[in-house]
Design a protein around this motif. Structure first.
Motif, mmCIF file in Angstrom:
data_model
loop_
_atom_site.group_PDB
_atom_site.id
_atom_site.type_symbol
_atom_site.label_atom_id
_atom_site.label_comp_id
_atom_site.label_asym_id
_atom_site.label_seq_id
_atom_site.Cartn_x
_atom_site.Cartn_y
_atom_site.Cartn_z
ATOM 1 N N LEU A 10 0.863 -1.174 0.000
ATOM 2 C CA LEU A 10 0.000 0.000 0.000
ATOM 3 C C LEU A 10 0.903 1.228 0.000
ATOM 4 N N CYS A 11 0.849 2.007 -1.051
ATOM 5 C CA CYS A 11 1.757 3.148 -1.206
ATOM 6 C C CYS A 11 1.464 4.229 -0.160
ATOM 7 N N PRO A 12 2.466 4.604 0.646
ATOM 8 C CA PRO A 12 2.265 5.646 1.643
ATOM 9 C C PRO A 12 2.454 7.053 1.069
ATOM 10 N N PHE A 13 3.013 7.130 -0.146
ATOM 11 C CA PHE A 13 3.275 8.399 -0.816
ATOM 12 C C PHE A 13 3.340 8.131 -2.319
ATOM 13 N N PRO A 14 3.290 9.174 -3.155
ATOM 14 C CA PRO A 14 3.328 8.956 -4.608
ATOM 15 C C PRO A 14 4.670 8.376 -5.064
ATOM 16 N N GLU A 79 2.309 -10.120 -9.243
ATOM 17 C CA GLU A 79 1.633 -11.411 -9.357
ATOM 18 C C GLU A 79 2.300 -12.246 -10.443
ATOM 19 N N ALA A 80 2.549 -13.515 -10.155
ATOM 20 C CA ALA A 80 3.253 -14.390 -11.097
ATOM 21 C C ALA A 80 2.437 -15.617 -11.448
ATOM 22 N N THR A 81 2.587 -16.042 -12.687
ATOM 23 C CA THR A 81 2.138 -17.351 -13.130
ATOM 24 C C THR A 81 3.421 -18.130 -13.358
ATOM 25 N N LEU A 82 3.708 -19.074 -12.484
ATOM 26 C CA LEU A 82 4.970 -19.800 -12.542
ATOM 27 C C LEU A 82 4.931 -20.875 -13.604
ATOM 28 N N GLY A 83 5.967 -20.886 -14.454
ATOM 29 C CA GLY A 83 6.078 -21.907 -15.486
ATOM 30 C C GLY A 83 6.412 -23.252 -14.863
ATOM 31 N N SER A 84 6.354 -24.280 -15.667
ATOM 32 C CA SER A 84 6.626 -25.631 -15.187
ATOM 33 C C SER A 84 8.009 -25.719 -14.547
ATOM 34 N N THR A 85 8.061 -26.163 -13.354
ATOM 35 C CA THR A 85 9.269 -26.385 -12.541
ATOM 36 C C THR A 85 10.047 -25.128 -12.172
ATOM 37 N N ALA A 86 9.590 -23.944 -12.549
ATOM 38 C CA ALA A 86 10.300 -22.720 -12.157
ATOM 39 C C ALA A 86 10.300 -22.615 -10.636
ATOM 40 N N ALA A 87 11.422 -22.181 -10.091
ATOM 41 C CA ALA A 87 11.525 -22.059 -8.638
ATOM 42 C C ALA A 87 12.419 -20.876 -8.283
ATOM 43 N N ASP A 88 12.249 -20.393 -7.063
ATOM 44 C CA ASP A 88 13.074 -19.299 -6.523
ATOM 45 C C ASP A 88 12.956 -18.037 -7.357
ATOM 46 N N LEU A 89 11.734 -17.599 -7.609
ATOM 47 C CA LEU A 89 11.492 -16.395 -8.392
ATOM 48 C C LEU A 89 11.826 -15.155 -7.583
ATOM 49 N N GLY A 90 12.538 -14.235 -8.209
ATOM 50 C CA GLY A 90 12.823 -12.935 -7.619
ATOM 51 C C GLY A 90 12.437 -11.838 -8.593
ATOM 52 N N VAL A 91 11.854 -10.769 -8.090
ATOM 53 C CA VAL A 91 11.444 -9.645 -8.930
ATOM 54 C C VAL A 91 12.033 -8.374 -8.347
ATOM 55 N N SER A 92 12.612 -7.544 -9.210
ATOM 56 C CA SER A 92 13.156 -6.250 -8.792
ATOM 57 C C SER A 92 12.379 -5.147 -9.482
ATOM 58 N N LEU A 93 11.990 -4.141 -8.722
ATOM 59 C CA LEU A 93 11.323 -2.971 -9.273
ATOM 60 C C LEU A 93 12.216 -1.762 -9.060
ATOM 61 N N GLU A 94 12.314 -0.925 -10.074
ATOM 62 C CA GLU A 94 13.007 0.347 -9.930
ATOM 63 C C GLU A 94 11.930 1.411 -9.876
ATOM 64 N N ALA A 95 11.904 2.152 -8.785
ATOM 65 C CA ALA A 95 10.869 3.159 -8.590
ATOM 66 C C ALA A 95 11.477 4.370 -7.900
ATOM 67 N N TYR A 96 10.799 5.482 -8.019
ATOM 68 C CA TYR A 96 11.241 6.681 -7.317
ATOM 69 C C TYR A 96 10.030 7.421 -6.772
ATOM 70 N N MET A 97 10.271 8.156 -5.722
ATOM 71 C CA MET A 97 9.207 8.944 -5.102
ATOM 72 C C MET A 97 8.965 10.168 -5.975
ATOM 73 N N THR A 98 7.689 10.428 -6.269
ATOM 74 C CA THR A 98 7.352 11.584 -7.083
ATOM 75 C C THR A 98 7.014 12.765 -6.191
ATOM 76 N N ALA A 99 7.168 13.935 -6.747
ATOM 77 C CA ALA A 99 6.953 15.163 -5.968
ATOM 78 C C ALA A 99 5.519 15.257 -5.498
ATOM 79 N N GLN A 100 5.371 15.765 -4.289
ATOM 80 C CA GLN A 100 4.058 15.992 -3.714
ATOM 81 C C GLN A 100 3.815 17.492 -3.600
ATOM 82 N N ALA A 101 2.584 17.887 -3.797
ATOM 83 C CA ALA A 101 2.237 19.288 -3.623
ATOM 84 C C ALA A 101 2.387 19.653 -2.144
ATOM 85 N N GLN A 102 2.967 20.780 -1.879
ATOM 86 C CA GLN A 102 3.131 21.244 -0.495
ATOM 87 C C GLN A 102 1.911 22.033 -0.061
ATOM 88 N N PRO A 103 1.497 21.869 1.201
ATOM 89 C CA PRO A 103 0.304 22.599 1.678
ATOM 90 C C PRO A 103 0.565 24.089 1.785
#
Length: 103
Positions: A10-14, A79-103
């Motif tokens: 659950l994203c706590p910020f943009p 979410e993954a659909t694992l192929g036949s016999t695939a094991a030890d799946l790892g996923v890497s995401l590259e993301a950055y925090m986007t600017a938020q409007a200041q009050p």
């Protein structure tokens, strides 16, 4: 094939996701391992062919450029659909925090 939710965040910020990569320790034998990054249940990829796709006999897919913008309160899932016999799946995401409007 087995469907699995690998991450549920659950994203706590943009944030903006701009790259997703996948690898397995044991290569699938007959069917691919397909991984989707989802925003509030909808994939950021247009189709399975565009998602992280680890082909039978291989262990990585490093070419998955994806863009998704999330606001605070959005749910990011992997979410993954694992192929036949695939094991030890790892996923890497590259993301950055986007600017938020200041009050």
């Amino acid at each position: 094939a087995n469907n699995s939710i690998l991450a549920d965040f659950l994203c706590p910020f943009p944030i903006t996701v701009r790259m997703a990569r996948g690898r397995v320790g044991t290569a699938p034998v007959t069917t691919s391992c397909i991984v989707h990054v989802k925003k509030n249940g909808a994939s950021l990829f247009a189709a399975d062919a565009n998602a992280i796709n680890i082909a039978a006999g291989t262990t990585t897919d490093n070419s998955d450029v994806v863009t998704g913008s999330f606001v605070a309160g959005d749910r990011l899932t992997v979410e993954a659909t694992l192929g036949s016999t695939a094991a030890d799946l790892g996923v890497s995401l590259e993301a950055y925090m986007t600017a938020q409007a200041q009050p």
